[in-house]
Design a protein around this motif. Structure first.
Motif, short mmCIF file in Angstrom:
data_model
loop_
_atom_site.label_atom_id
_atom_site.label_comp_id
_atom_site.label_asym_id
_atom_site.label_seq_id
_atom_site.Cartn_x
_atom_site.Cartn_y
_atom_site.Cartn_z
N LEU A 148 0.78 -1.12 -0.11
CA LEU A 148 -0.15 -0.10 0.03
C LEU A 148 1.09 1.29 -0.11
N GLN A 149 1.87 1.13 0.45
CA GLN A 149 2.97 2.23 0.58
C GLN A 149 3.68 2.60 -0.71
N GLN A 150 4.10 1.65 -1.22
CA GLN A 150 4.96 1.72 -2.52
C GLN A 150 4.42 1.21 -3.68
N PRO A 151 4.29 1.88 -4.80
CA PRO A 151 3.64 1.37 -6.07
C PRO A 151 4.49 0.32 -6.92
N TYR A 152 4.04 -0.56 -7.33
CA TYR A 152 4.27 -1.71 -7.93
C TYR A 152 5.62 -1.54 -8.58
N ALA A 334 -1.85 15.43 -6.24
CA ALA A 334 -1.00 14.63 -7.12
C ALA A 334 -1.45 13.86 -8.38
N ASP A 335 -2.70 13.56 -8.11
CA ASP A 335 -3.32 13.22 -9.57
C ASP A 335 -3.27 13.96 -10.73
N GLN A 336 -3.44 15.34 -10.31
CA GLN A 336 -3.73 16.56 -11.40
C GLN A 336 -2.21 16.54 -11.98
N HIS A 355 -0.14 7.12 -4.91
CA HIS A 355 -0.46 5.72 -4.33
C HIS A 355 -0.01 5.70 -2.86
N GLU A 356 0.86 6.30 -2.20
CA GLU A 356 1.25 6.16 -0.91
C GLU A 356 0.06 6.72 -0.05
N LEU A 381 -3.69 2.97 -10.37
CA LEU A 381 -4.28 3.35 -11.44
C LEU A 381 -5.09 4.48 -11.51
N GLY A 382 -5.34 5.01 -10.21
CA GLY A 382 -6.21 6.32 -10.39
C GLY A 382 -6.55 6.75 -8.82
#
Length: 386
Positions: A148-152, A334-336, A355-356, A381-382
């Motif tokens: 959950l803390q680090q994206p794949y 962050a998403d923007q 993600h984090e 993914l979003g």
């Protein structure tokens, strides 16, 4: 003719026996390769992390939390946690090399260097996926924090940097100078390239530590500057809020999670400050009160006081609700940035922040097991909280 045939067969057998005698145990060669590949990936990860907006110390601490759980987590990563994270990472990479060349050695041990490389890259995808989706969050470690803390993609980069050293096995498999000449030439060139990469990353890290990063390369200077200023201010408030929970939270796991929030956002702010100084040659200007009020998730003074004044038996609930709101705002920002035309480094870092912080919201609400894996996959993914 009949007498010559047995002689030829005997010579062929002797040649085969001599070739076999010059080959080392695939397990020994795999162990040596594992030490080389894991060390290489550790060095590359350490030197490259800040170039893409990662605080290596926090990442190693998060890795250490896989086996060591809450012991490893602190508001400022300790040397013991960092070293434990590096050791665990190297053990994992070492183990994957043993599987690839030892357990699967019947099919992989006699391959040529280029063939090994072509197989090693899909192997990096497989091994990183197994860790991120199964081995860490489910069985055997049952630790959702890492996923959950680090994206794949962070794990994929780490495993990829290890896998690129696998072609050296074709040389380690032989004793002395018995390796085929063409394999020796290939591995010599490969080793030279690996050392050159380390030197290049080392130079970049050295210059970066003195405030000299590659130039800003975004499309909209004002937009990137605004994002850095706003996210830095947003993080500063998040750090202040998390420090309160690190002292007052009744749930020990929530206290540790708050410490991780302090560590990760402090590290990210340091990177923002370094990039700003390098790119724009000034200190980061403060945000105005109007800017702060307009930021998504930015808390009012009354909301901050409410958290500070919350009774002990209500504190955890108040903190989780308030920090979830704050995190959701950061996720939106962050998403923007991720979908903007900003500097690629900012966008990559923004993806990791998105993600984090979604992952930390899930952790605050007790996510674990398959639910945590599903949440982490969606978070990659979003934006799933706004």
């Amino acid at each position: 003719m009949n007498a010559a045939a047995p002689s030829a067969i005997s010579k062929s057998i002797r040649t085969g026996d001599e070739g076999a005698s010059r080959r080392r145990s695939r397990w020994v060669a795999a162990a040596e390769l594992g030490l080389i590949s894991s060390t290489f990936s550790t060095i590359v990860s350490q030197l490259f992390a800040a170039r893409i907006g990662r605080d290596a110390a926090v990442d190693w601490m998060t890795v250490a939390a896989i086996p060591a759980r809450d012991w490893a987590i602190s508001a400022e990563p300790s040397w013991s946690a960092i070293l434990a994270g590096i050791a665990f990472h190297q053990w994992a990479d070492f183990s994957w090399a043993l599987v690839f060349f030892g357990v699967l050695g019947r099919w992989t041990a006699d391959l040529r260097p280029l063939t090994i490389l072509l197989l090693a890259l899909p192997w990096a995808v497989f091994s990183s996926s197994m860790e991120w989706f199964v081995l860490v969050p489910l069985f055997p470690f049952w630790q959702p924090l890492f996923t959950l803390q680090q994206p794949y993609w962070i794990g994929l980069l780490v495993h990829g940097s290890s896998a690129v050293m696998y072609p050296l096995f074709a040389r380690l498999r032989w004793t002395g100078g018995a390796a085929p000449a063409r394999d020796v030439r290939f591995t010599n060139a490969w080793i030279t390239g690996a050392l050159a990469l380390i030197a290049l990353l080392g130079a970049a890290a050295l210059f970066g530590s003195h405030g000299y990063e590659p130039q800003w390369a975004g499309r909209d200077r004002d937009a990137d500057q605004t994002y850095i200023r706003h996210m830095t201010a947003h993080h500063a408030q998040g750090i202040a809020l998390a420090r309160i929970a690190a002292e007052r939270a009744q749930d020990p796991h929530l206290r540790k999670l708050a410490m991780l929030m302090v560590a990760s956002q402090t590290g990210e702010n340091r990177i923002f400050e370094t990039w700003w100084l390098s790119w724009f040659d000034t200190e980061i200007p403060d945000c105005s009160s109007d800017e702060r009020a307009a930021m998504p998730g930015f808390l009012t003074q009354a909301e901050m006081r409410q958290v500070k004044a919350a009774p002990a038996n209500q504190f955890d609930t108040v903190f989780v609700e308030t920090m979830s709101k704050h995190h959701a705002g950061a996720v939106k920002m962050a998403d923007q940035m991720w979908h903007s035309g900003g500097d690629l480094r900012l966008r990559v870092m923004a993806h990791a922040i998105r993600h984090e912080q979604q992952g930390e919201i899930a952790l605050m609400h007790g996510a674990s097991g398959i639910a945590a894996v599903a949440a982490a996959f969606r978070n990659m993914l979003g934006d799933n909280v706004n």
